[in-house]
Design a protein around this motif. Structure first.
Motif, PDB file in Angstrom:
ATOM      1  N   UNK A   1      38.009  53.500  27.767  1.00 14.47           N
ATOM      2  CA  UNK A   1      38.247  54.655  28.576  1.00 14.47           C
ATOM      3  C   UNK A   1      37.281  55.676  28.043  1.00 14.47           C
ATOM      4  N   UNK A   2      36.575  56.411  28.923  1.00 10.48           N
ATOM      5  CA  UNK A   2      35.623  57.449  28.225  1.00 10.48           C
ATOM      6  C   UNK A   2      36.163  58.740  28.669  1.00 10.48           C
ATOM      7  N   UNK A   3      36.173  59.531  27.720  1.00 11.09           N
ATOM      8  CA  UNK A   3      36.501  61.100  27.767  1.00 11.09           C
ATOM      9  C   UNK A   3      35.389  61.909  27.349  1.00 11.09           C
ATOM     10  N   UNK A   4      34.594  62.527  28.467  1.00 10.48           N
ATOM     11  CA  UNK A   4      33.248  63.196  28.161  1.00 10.48           C
ATOM     12  C   UNK A   4      33.814  64.577  28.289  1.00 10.48           C
ATOM     13  N   UNK A   5      33.523  65.455  27.311  1.00  4.93           N
ATOM     14  CA  UNK A   5      33.854  66.609  27.208  1.00  4.93           C
ATOM     15  C   UNK A   5      32.538  67.746  26.847  1.00  4.93           C
ATOM     16  N   UNK A   6      31.778  68.390  27.569  1.00  3.34           N
ATOM     17  CA  UNK A   6      30.670  68.886  27.224  1.00  3.34           C
ATOM     18  C   UNK A   6      30.881  70.042  26.561  1.00  3.34           C
ATOM     19  N   UNK A   7      31.969  70.747  26.410  1.00  2.00           N
ATOM     20  CA  UNK A   7      32.156  71.777  25.475  1.00  2.00           C
ATOM     21  C   UNK A   7      32.048  71.423  23.964  1.00  2.00           C
ATOM     22  N   UNK A   8      32.361  70.173  23.836  1.00  2.00           N
ATOM     23  CA  UNK A   8      32.151  69.597  22.471  1.00  2.00           C
ATOM     24  C   UNK A   8      30.741  69.615  22.046  1.00  2.00           C
ATOM     25  N   UNK A   9      30.035  69.245  23.034  1.00  5.03           N
ATOM     26  CA  UNK A   9      28.568  68.930  23.157  1.00  5.03           C
ATOM     27  C   UNK A   9      27.964  70.378  22.780  1.00  5.03           C
ATOM     28  N   UNK A  10      28.383  71.254  23.106  1.00  8.53           N
ATOM     29  CA  UNK A  10      27.804  72.711  23.225  1.00  8.53           C
ATOM     30  C   UNK A  10      28.201  73.781  22.245  1.00  8.53           C
ATOM     31  N   UNK A  11      29.548  73.395  21.701  1.00 10.93           N
ATOM     32  CA  UNK A  11      29.954  74.295  20.693  1.00 10.93           C
ATOM     33  C   UNK A  11      30.230  73.474  19.324  1.00 10.93           C
ATOM     34  N   UNK A  12      29.452  73.803  18.375  1.00  7.95           N
ATOM     35  CA  UNK A  12      29.725  72.781  17.374  1.00  7.95           C
ATOM     36  C   UNK A  12      30.920  73.234  16.435  1.00  7.95           C
ATOM     37  N   UNK A  13      31.348  74.338  16.625  1.00  3.61           N
ATOM     38  CA  UNK A  13      32.844  74.524  15.963  1.00  3.61           C
ATOM     39  C   UNK A  13      34.163  73.651  16.769  1.00  3.61           C
ATOM     40  N   UNK A  14      34.064  73.463  17.934  1.00  2.54           N
ATOM     41  CA  UNK A  14      35.047  72.849  18.771  1.00  2.54           C
ATOM     42  C   UNK A  14      34.763  71.282  18.179  1.00  2.54           C
ATOM     43  N   UNK A  15      33.311  70.956  18.378  1.00  2.00           N
ATOM     44  CA  UNK A  15      33.180  69.521  17.916  1.00  2.00           C
ATOM     45  C   UNK A  15      34.095  69.350  16.478  1.00  2.00           C
ATOM     46  N   UNK A  16      33.368  70.225  15.482  1.00  2.00           N
ATOM     47  CA  UNK A  16      34.184  69.976  14.075  1.00  2.00           C
ATOM     48  C   UNK A  16      35.570  69.923  14.217  1.00  2.00           C
ATOM     49  N   UNK A  17      36.386  70.795  14.864  1.00  2.00           N
ATOM     50  CA  UNK A  17      37.793  70.976  15.068  1.00  2.00           C
ATOM     51  C   UNK A  17      38.400  69.724  15.492  1.00  2.00           C
ATOM     52  N   UNK A  18      37.658  69.252  16.462  1.00  2.00           N
ATOM     53  CA  UNK A  18      38.311  67.893  16.995  1.00  2.00           C
ATOM     54  C   UNK A  18      38.116  66.729  16.128  1.00  2.00           C
ATOM     55  N   UNK A  19      36.795  66.637  15.475  1.00  2.00           N
ATOM     56  CA  UNK A  19      36.676  65.541  14.291  1.00  2.00           C
ATOM     57  C   UNK A  19      37.696  65.701  13.193  1.00  2.00           C
ATOM     58  N   UNK A  20      37.957  66.775  12.839  1.00  2.00           N
ATOM     59  CA  UNK A  20      39.000  67.069  11.823  1.00  2.00           C
ATOM     60  C   UNK A  20      40.386  66.623  12.477  1.00  2.00           C
TER      61      UNK A  20
END
Length: 151
Positions: A80-99
């Motif tokens: 199941x794929x969850x595609x979130x362009x905000x994480x692609x565009x916002x490094x802080x959001x990406x880092x938050x999610x990974x953490x």
């Protein structure tokens, strides 16, 4: 795998039984947490959540007569794929999610630039997805999008 379904309900009805419940729950989580202004639709053969042309008339730069994509979910062949362009565009959001991910799942994060792949339906951290979805309102997404496109 792109679906030919015309509506979200038709898409969900077409899913195999082993994916249907998880996809319906994921959709509910998104709809219950998505900031006001986004709209659900079928986009690129997936359930899509977009900034409508009524809110952002410029549309998507590749096809300006279509709404600005924000996130999508899909039942792919092996996940199941969850595609979130905000994480692609916002490094802080990406880092938050990974953490945050390991705090919500016992499974290893399987992620590309904007795609999170869930190979097991029990691996979907619905609470984390709810929190992520709520973090970006349409106006913020438009600003992020324009900052990337107009470079």
């Amino acid at each position: 795998m792109q679906s030919a379904a015309k509506t979200p309900e038709e898409y969900l009805a077409s899913l195999p039984e082993d994916r249907k419940e998880a996809m319906e729950k994921l959709r509910d989580v998104i709809l219950n947490n998505l900031p006001k202004g986004f709209e659900e639709c079928m986009a690129y053969g997936m359930l899509g959540y977009v900034v409508p042309l009524s809110l952002y008339p410029a549309g998507y730069h590749c096809t300006p007569n279509t709404p600005l994509p924000f996130l999508s979910i899909a039942s792919q062949k092996n996940f199941i794929g969850f595609y979130h362009m905000g994480m692609y565009s916002d490094k802080e959001l990406y880092n938050w999610f990974v953490e945050e991910f390991p705090k919500h799942s016992k499974y290893k994060l399987d992620m590309g630039k904007s795609c999170v792949r869930f190979k097991k339906v029990e691996a979907i951290p619905y609470d984390l997805i709810a929190e992520l979805v709520a973090k970006i309102a349409p106006e913020r997404w438009i600003a992020l999008y324009e900052s990337q496109i107009k470079r």
